[in-house]
Scaffold this active site. Structure first.
Site, PDB file in Angstrom:
ATOM      1  N   SER A  92       0.866  -1.171   0.000  1.00 57.73           N
ATOM      2  CA  SER A  92       0.000   0.000   0.000  1.00 57.73           C
ATOM      3  C   SER A  92       0.909   1.228   0.000  1.00 57.73           C
ATOM      4  O   SER A  92       2.098   1.124   0.335  1.00 57.73           O
ATOM      5  CB  SER A  92      -0.873   0.005   1.265  1.00 57.73           C
ATOM      6  N   TYR A 123      -2.384  -1.865  10.320  1.00 60.72           N
ATOM      7  CA  TYR A 123      -2.348  -1.923   8.857  1.00 60.72           C
ATOM      8  C   TYR A 123      -1.069  -1.287   8.331  1.00 60.72           C
ATOM      9  O   TYR A 123      -0.360  -1.865   7.507  1.00 60.72           O
ATOM     10  CB  TYR A 123      -3.574  -1.201   8.290  1.00 60.72           C
TER      11      TYR A 123
END
Length: 260
Positions: free
Chosen positions: A142, A155
């Site tokens: 990401s 995350y």
């Protein structure tokens, strides 16, 4: 000529969202694709859709955080097609809380799926890759592999960790002809992201429109979401590379957010 003809790929989280788009793109390029997902009915439906298009796919039930599930899933893939050339480690979830309120069990669950899952699937696939003297692993990171956002501590931590895992696998795998790279998407309007919009709106005291404009897309160059197809093309770029020079790298697919 199709780019991945006769190759076998395993895509985790492949039944929906980014995983489905990646698996579909690879199948269209000639790969035989294992659709691994926590939801076996979802994996079966996706594989059936692909087969209906004349593509080759098989469903695999897999909880990537469970070693037995991973080993059994990879064994099923090898039993069906005798090899695994490409692993796309994509399975993931999102849970948002500020750090001081983040339940430890949810922290551990996030890391188990994102990091343990990447490790376990890598470990299981490296053995047949090493035996064959070739292989490609693509981790779905990401922009949060490089940056941070509020409410997403596990995350962000996990996505940073994938960069380290990819670099280590690139170094260890080189002598076996195995490459490892990371694709780092911006926000894609998958079910995972759609769920975050109202959650972040509540947590931050914003409207959903403000979350999209002022949180998710504020650092892009054009205020646009990344698409699943954008990410699939980047994965294909790494998977179809004809050179071992392209390894240990990360590529942001994010409309300019997180420029290196």
């Amino acid at each position: 000529m199709t780019l991945l003809r006769d190759q076998v790929a395993l895509v985790t989280g492949g039944a929906s969202g980014l995983g489905r788009a990646i698996a579909h793109r690879m199948a269209r390029e000639g790969a035989r694709v294992g659709i691994a997902d926590l939801s076996l009915p979802g994996a079966e439906a996706t594989a059936a859709d692909f087969v209906g298009e004349g593509l080759e796919a098989m469903p695999i039930a897999m909880d990537v955080s469970r070693e037995d599930d991973v080993e059994e899933g990879v064994s099923a893939l090898l039993s069906r097609w005798g090899r695994v050339d490409i692993l796309v480690s994509n399975a993931g979830i999102q849970i948002v809380h500020p750090v001081e309120d983040f339940p430890f069990q949810e922290w551990k669950r996030m890391l188990a799926i994102h990091l343990d899952g990447a490790f376990l699937t890598t470990k299981a696939c490296l053995r047949p890759m090493y035996a064959a003297g070739r292989g490609c692993i693509v981790y779905i990171g990401s922009v949060h592999s490089r940056e941070a956002s509020v409410l997403k501590a596990p995350y962000v931590t996990a996505k940073h960790g994938l960069l380290g895992l990819a670099k280590t696998v690139a170094k260890e795998g080189a002598k076996h002809g195995v490459r490892a790279n990371t694709v780092c998407p911006g926000f894609v309007r998958t079910p995972l992201v759609e769920k975050q919009i109202p959650e972040q709106a509540r947590a931050l005291g914003l409207t959903e429109e403000q979350v999209i404009r002022d949180v998710m897309l504020k650092d892009t160059v054009d205020g646009e979401f990344t698409t699943a197809e954008d990410v699939a093309e980047a994965v294909l770029f790494f998977a179809s590379a004809r050179t071992n020079a392209l390894t240990g790298q990360s590529l942001a697919v994010s409309h300019g957010w997180g420029m290196a």
